[in-house]
Design a protein around this motif. Structure first.
Motif, PDB file in Angstrom:
ATOM      1  N   MET A  88       0.830  -1.222   0.000  1.00 41.74           N
ATOM      2  CA  MET A  88       0.000   0.000   0.000  1.00 41.74           C
ATOM      3  C   MET A  88       0.857   1.261   0.000  1.00 41.74           C
ATOM      4  SD  MET A  88      -3.268  -0.552  -0.009  1.00 41.74           S
ATOM      5  CE  MET A  88      -4.176   0.721   0.876  1.00 41.74           C
ATOM      6  N   LYS A  89       0.423   2.172  -0.779  1.00 43.54           N
ATOM      7  CA  LYS A  89       1.126   3.454  -0.820  1.00 43.54           C
ATOM      8  C   LYS A  89       0.139   4.578  -0.538  1.00 43.54           C
ATOM      9  CE  LYS A  89       4.627   2.327  -4.302  1.00 43.54           C
ATOM     10  NZ  LYS A  89       4.862   2.297  -5.746  1.00 43.54           N
ATOM     11  N   ALA A  90       0.674   5.695  -0.072  1.00 40.85           N
ATOM     12  CA  ALA A  90      -0.172   6.880   0.114  1.00 40.85           C
ATOM     13  C   ALA A  90      -0.674   7.296  -1.270  1.00 40.85           C
ATOM     14  CB  ALA A  90       0.622   8.002   0.755  1.00 40.85           C
ATOM     15  N   PRO A  91      -1.899   7.834  -1.361  1.00 47.27           N
ATOM     16  CA  PRO A  91      -2.431   8.235  -2.665  1.00 47.27           C
ATOM     17  C   PRO A  91      -1.533   9.252  -3.362  1.00 47.27           C
ATOM     18  CG  PRO A  91      -4.158   8.291  -1.015  1.00 47.27           C
ATOM     19  CD  PRO A  91      -2.863   8.058  -0.281  1.00 47.27           C
ATOM     20  N   ARG A  92      -1.595   9.231  -4.665  1.00 50.14           N
ATOM     21  CA  ARG A  92      -0.785  10.129  -5.475  1.00 50.14           C
ATOM     22  C   ARG A  92      -0.924  11.585  -5.026  1.00 50.14           C
ATOM     23  NH1 ARG A  92      -0.252  10.257 -12.059  1.00 50.14           N
ATOM     24  NH2 ARG A  92       1.972  10.532 -11.827  1.00 50.14           N
ATOM     25  N   GLY A  93       0.230  12.233  -4.941  1.00 54.33           N
ATOM     26  CA  GLY A  93       0.201  13.650  -4.594  1.00 54.33           C
ATOM     27  C   GLY A  93       0.036  13.933  -3.111  1.00 54.33           C
ATOM     28  N   THR A  94       0.098  12.865  -2.282  1.00 53.21           N
ATOM     29  CA  THR A  94       0.068  13.077  -0.829  1.00 53.21           C
ATOM     30  C   THR A  94       1.380  12.557  -0.263  1.00 53.21           C
ATOM     31  OG1 THR A  94      -0.846  10.903  -0.240  1.00 53.21           O
ATOM     32  CG2 THR A  94      -2.418  12.651  -0.813  1.00 53.21           C
ATOM     33  N   GLN A  95       1.693  12.942   0.936  1.00 58.46           N
ATOM     34  CA  GLN A  95       2.932  12.457   1.518  1.00 58.46           C
ATOM     35  C   GLN A  95       2.794  12.310   3.024  1.00 58.46           C
ATOM     36  OE1 GLN A  95       4.904  16.922   1.322  1.00 58.46           O
ATOM     37  NE2 GLN A  95       6.260  15.156   1.368  1.00 58.46           N
ATOM     38  N   ASP A  96       3.572  11.379   3.572  1.00 61.61           N
ATOM     39  CA  ASP A  96       3.644  11.233   5.019  1.00 61.61           C
ATOM     40  C   ASP A  96       4.750  12.143   5.517  1.00 61.61           C
ATOM     41  OD1 ASP A  96       1.715   9.117   5.236  1.00 61.61           O
ATOM     42  OD2 ASP A  96       3.208   7.783   4.351  1.00 61.61           O
ATOM     43  N   LEU A  97       4.483  12.801   6.605  1.00 60.08           N
ATOM     44  CA  LEU A  97       5.525  13.595   7.242  1.00 60.08           C
ATOM     45  C   LEU A  97       6.022  12.795   8.429  1.00 60.08           C
ATOM     46  CD1 LEU A  97       3.719  17.038   7.090  1.00 60.08           C
ATOM     47  CD2 LEU A  97       5.468  16.139   5.545  1.00 60.08           C
ATOM     48  N   LEU A  98       7.259  12.373   8.368  1.00 62.92           N
ATOM     49  CA  LEU A  98       7.796  11.473   9.383  1.00 62.92           C
ATOM     50  C   LEU A  98       8.638  12.230  10.391  1.00 62.92           C
ATOM     51  CD1 LEU A  98       8.873   8.635   6.923  1.00 62.92           C
ATOM     52  CD2 LEU A  98       6.760   8.803   8.251  1.00 62.92           C
ATOM     53  N   PRO A  99       8.884  11.602  11.555  1.00 62.12           N
ATOM     54  CA  PRO A  99       9.787  12.221  12.523  1.00 62.12           C
ATOM     55  C   PRO A  99      11.083  12.594  11.827  1.00 62.12           C
ATOM     56  CG  PRO A  99       8.775  10.291  13.479  1.00 62.12           C
ATOM     57  CD  PRO A  99       8.349  10.324  12.026  1.00 62.12           C
ATOM     58  N   GLY A 100      11.574  13.770  12.139  1.00 59.78           N
ATOM     59  CA  GLY A 100      12.742  14.258  11.420  1.00 59.78           C
ATOM     60  C   GLY A 100      12.324  15.452  10.575  1.00 59.78           C
ATOM     61  N   VAL A 101      11.125  15.366   9.996  1.00 59.22           N
ATOM     62  CA  VAL A 101      10.614  16.546   9.294  1.00 59.22           C
ATOM     63  C   VAL A 101       9.437  17.166  10.051  1.00 59.22           C
ATOM     64  CG1 VAL A 101      11.297  15.534   7.096  1.00 59.22           C
ATOM     65  CG2 VAL A 101       8.917  15.543   7.716  1.00 59.22           C
ATOM     66  N   THR A 102       8.714  16.377  10.832  1.00 58.61           N
ATOM     67  CA  THR A 102       7.607  16.984  11.578  1.00 58.61           C
ATOM     68  C   THR A 102       8.129  18.044  12.546  1.00 58.61           C
ATOM     69  OG1 THR A 102       7.708  15.110  13.103  1.00 58.61           O
ATOM     70  CG2 THR A 102       5.963  15.075  11.446  1.00 58.61           C
ATOM     71  N   GLU A 103       9.343  17.852  13.050  1.00 57.36           N
ATOM     72  CA  GLU A 103       9.917  18.850  13.945  1.00 57.36           C
ATOM     73  C   GLU A 103      10.092  20.186  13.219  1.00 57.36           C
ATOM     74  OE1 GLU A 103      11.080  15.827  13.494  1.00 57.36           O
ATOM     75  OE2 GLU A 103      11.106  14.823  15.444  1.00 57.36           O
ATOM     76  N   LYS A 104      10.500  20.096  11.946  1.00 51.65           N
ATOM     77  CA  LYS A 104      10.667  21.327  11.167  1.00 51.65           C
ATOM     78  C   LYS A 104       9.321  22.017  10.966  1.00 51.65           C
ATOM     79  CE  LYS A 104      14.682  19.799   8.531  1.00 51.65           C
ATOM     80  NZ  LYS A 104      15.215  19.508   7.204  1.00 51.65           N
ATOM     81  N   TRP A 105       8.329  21.221  10.630  1.00 54.97           N
ATOM     82  CA  TRP A 105       6.993  21.798  10.422  1.00 54.97           C
ATOM     83  C   TRP A 105       6.509  22.485  11.689  1.00 54.97           C
ATOM     84  CZ3 TRP A 105       3.129  20.949   6.319  1.00 54.97           C
ATOM     85  CH2 TRP A 105       3.717  20.486   5.137  1.00 54.97           C
ATOM     86  N   LYS A 106       6.718  21.796  12.804  1.00 57.12           N
ATOM     87  CA  LYS A 106       6.266  22.332  14.094  1.00 57.12           C
ATOM     88  C   LYS A 106       6.968  23.658  14.378  1.00 57.12           C
ATOM     89  CE  LYS A 106       3.335  21.257  17.083  1.00 57.12           C
ATOM     90  NZ  LYS A 106       2.000  20.827  16.645  1.00 57.12           N
ATOM     91  N   TYR A 107       8.251  23.681  14.096  1.00 60.29           N
ATOM     92  CA  TYR A 107       9.031  24.896  14.333  1.00 60.29           C
ATOM     93  C   TYR A 107       8.479  26.048  13.487  1.00 60.29           C
ATOM     94  CZ  TYR A 107      12.947  28.127  14.528  1.00 60.29           C
ATOM     95  OH  TYR A 107      13.708  29.247  14.706  1.00 60.29           O
ATOM     96  N   ILE A 108       8.221  25.771  12.218  1.00 56.79           N
ATOM     97  CA  ILE A 108       7.716  26.797  11.314  1.00 56.79           C
ATOM     98  C   ILE A 108       6.315  27.255  11.742  1.00 56.79           C
ATOM     99  CG2 ILE A 108       6.940  27.235   8.945  1.00 56.79           C
ATOM    100  CD1 ILE A 108       9.245  25.344   8.054  1.00 56.79           C
ATOM    101  N   GLU A 109       5.477  26.301  12.079  1.00 51.20           N
ATOM    102  CA  GLU A 109       4.130  26.651  12.526  1.00 51.20           C
ATOM    103  C   GLU A 109       4.185  27.568  13.751  1.00 51.20           C
ATOM    104  OE1 GLU A 109       2.522  22.234  11.591  1.00 51.20           O
ATOM    105  OE2 GLU A 109       1.520  23.273  13.220  1.00 51.20           O
ATOM    106  N   ASN A 110       5.042  27.207  14.686  1.00 52.00           N
ATOM    107  CA  ASN A 110       5.142  28.020  15.892  1.00 52.00           C
ATOM    108  C   ASN A 110       5.628  29.431  15.573  1.00 52.00           C
ATOM    109  OD1 ASN A 110       4.250  25.955  17.514  1.00 52.00           O
ATOM    110  ND2 ASN A 110       6.307  25.248  18.046  1.00 52.00           N
ATOM    111  N   ALA A 111       6.615  29.513  14.683  1.00 49.82           N
ATOM    112  CA  ALA A 111       7.154  30.825  14.333  1.00 49.82           C
ATOM    113  C   ALA A 111       6.100  31.669  13.612  1.00 49.82           C
ATOM    114  CB  ALA A 111       8.390  30.662  13.451  1.00 49.82           C
TER     115      ALA A 111
END
Length: 420
Positions: free
Chosen positions: A1-24
């Motif tokens: 099984m794969k995530a549907p086309r054009g979607t992506q999983d955000l895994l540990p290692g990048v979720t921290e970056k997202w969190k940082y950006i969201e907070n900022a």
RNA sequence: GCGAUCAUGGCGAAGUGGUUAACGCACCGGAUUGUGGUUCCGGCAUGCGUGGGUUCGAUCCCCACUGGUCGCCCCA
């Protein structure tokens, strides 16, 4: 099984970056005094048909539309402004004494497109909307917020492009002028543009195929058709930007893809090397008729949205590392049966005392546990063996200095808290 | 929606119509009864995106599908 086309999983290692950006971005929003709004991820299809516009690419070919079990036509939101305007009307926010209503949002948007880097079918936007003010100062405020949403992370290779689409009257005059200009050579234009000439002649201007057509250079500019009032408004917006020290470039061919825009339109692009075909980081503009179109009182509005995916691409393109500390406070290394029995409770106590702590659960040997601690960049390693246990003690090693000391078990939490 | 290109272990990457699918990194174990590094030794794909077909035999050839990437369109 794969995530549907054009979607992506955000895994540990990048979720921290997202969190940082969201907070900022949240903090930036707070400083500009915008409050968060969360609207549904799906809406009635009609909202986007009316709000975004029937002639737009988004509505014509990019929407995720389906019929639910109650036979309603539902659409996954392709953008945020229509929903916010709908909510503004539905909850009568125009009745609040605090105007303009300044909102920001963050969340996933959906467009059915051919994916490539920086263009996902599910993508995340941060956006703001200021409803209820027709003061050019608020146009400048939103533009400043938009450009600083990049600058706060240290991004510098940015290009701000602005234009004015004018008011209703300006647009109609310009529209007629465009039709008069291009109609004689209609047959020489690409098939898309022939259709555009009927539906939305403004968009002929940014056609890539017909870019070199001789009539393109002499095409009537919207700026020449602005009413006195619209022209003055645009001058004031630019004046405020000058005053703020925000540099920009006026592009009379900047046409935003959504029908609801008028007056100020802007886009921020990346200048960075190797950014690929997609260089637009964010876009926005004024939409004075939208709230009324959705059944509310006549209310001016302006907003913008940026894509998280493209913001992250820009950071990468400029080689900017976000200051994210992934180090672990403490790692407990246990040796022997008795120590293993005690380890979980000690780790648990530390965690509840606010010390970020972990231990081995893979049955690793002593040395391997140390390697794990090193790999996790633990600041301290606690060693619990038979000797320590016999004396109700524990060894604490500072992994950076290599210094180690043995302390009483009942002083461990106190000890750790003073050191972290 | 159109065009091009690609798909081999956790990651990177070689390879061939036919006995055991290189190699590097990572990981695990040992050399080293309780201290992170280095070195050495050993282990780690009944499998080559999915489904069909051709063939005595397919990871390799053909078709379809799925997905990635690049370009067009358009955008955030």
């Amino acid at each position: 099984m794969k995530a549907p086309r054009g979607t992506q999983d955000l895994l540990p290692g990048v979720t921290e970056k997202w969190k940082y950006i969201e907070n900022a971005l949240q903090e930036l929003s707070r400083n500009f005094h915008y409050k968060e709004i969360r609207t549904p991820i799906f809406e009635h299809t009609e909202l986007f048909q009316r709000g975004v516009g029937d002639t737009t690419d988004i509505v014509q070919k990019e929407m995720y539309t389906f019929t639910d079990k109650g036979n309603r036509s539902i659409t996954l939101r392709p953008e945020g402004t229509a929903s916010v305007a709908r909510s503004f009307v539905e909850h009568k926010l125009f009745g609040s004494p605090n105007q303009p209503t300044k909102l920001f949002y963050f969340g996933p948007m959906f467009r059915y497109e051919r994916p490539q880097q920086g263009r996902m079918r599910q993508f995340f936007q941060y956006g703001v909307e200021a409803l209820g003010s027709a003061d050019p100062a608020i146009d400048a405020e939103v533009i400043s917020l938009a450009i600083n949403a990049y600058r706060v992370f240290g991004l510098r290779s940015l290009k701000l492009v602005i234009n004015s689409l004018g008011d209703q009257e300006s647009r109609e005059n310009h529209r007629q002028a465009l039709i008069d200009h291009f109609l004689p050579v209609k047959d020489e234009l690409c098939s898309d543009c022939q259709a555009r000439l009927e539906q939305n002649p403004l968009r002929v201007l940014d056609c890539k195929k017909d870019r070199d057509h001789p009539k393109m250079k002499t095409a009537p500019s919207i700026l020449d058709y602005l009413t006195e009032e619209s022209a003055q408004y645009f001058e004031q917006v630019k004046g405020y930007l000058d005053e703020m020290g925000i540099s920009y470039q006026v592009d009379p061919n900047l046409v935003r893809g959504l029908d609801y825009y008028n007056h100020t339109a802007f886009e921020i692009m990346s200048d960075a090397e190797g950014f690929g075909a997609i260089t637009t980081l964010s876009g926005g503009g004024r939409y004075n008729g939208l709230v009324q179109e959705l059944g509310g009182p006549e209310t001016p509005g302006i907003g913008f949205a940026l894509s998280m995916e493209r913001l992250l691409m820009a950071l990468e393109a400029e080689g900017i590392e976000l200051p994210i500390d992934e180090r672990l406070d403490c790692y407990l290394v246990a040796l022997g049966e008795e120590a293993n029995r005690k380890a979980a409770a000690i780790v648990n106590q530390l965690r509840l005392a606010g010390v970020q702590t972990d231990q081995d659960y893979q049955g690793k040997k002593f040395k391997a546990q140390f390697k794990a601690a090193d790999r996790l960049q633990a600041k301290y390693v606690l060693v619990l063996g038979e000797d320590e246990l016999a004396n109700q003690q524990i060894a604490v090693k500072n992994m950076e200095s290599g210094q180690q000391e043995t302390i009483a078990l009942d002083q461990l939490i106190e000890y750790m808290k003073t050191r972290l």
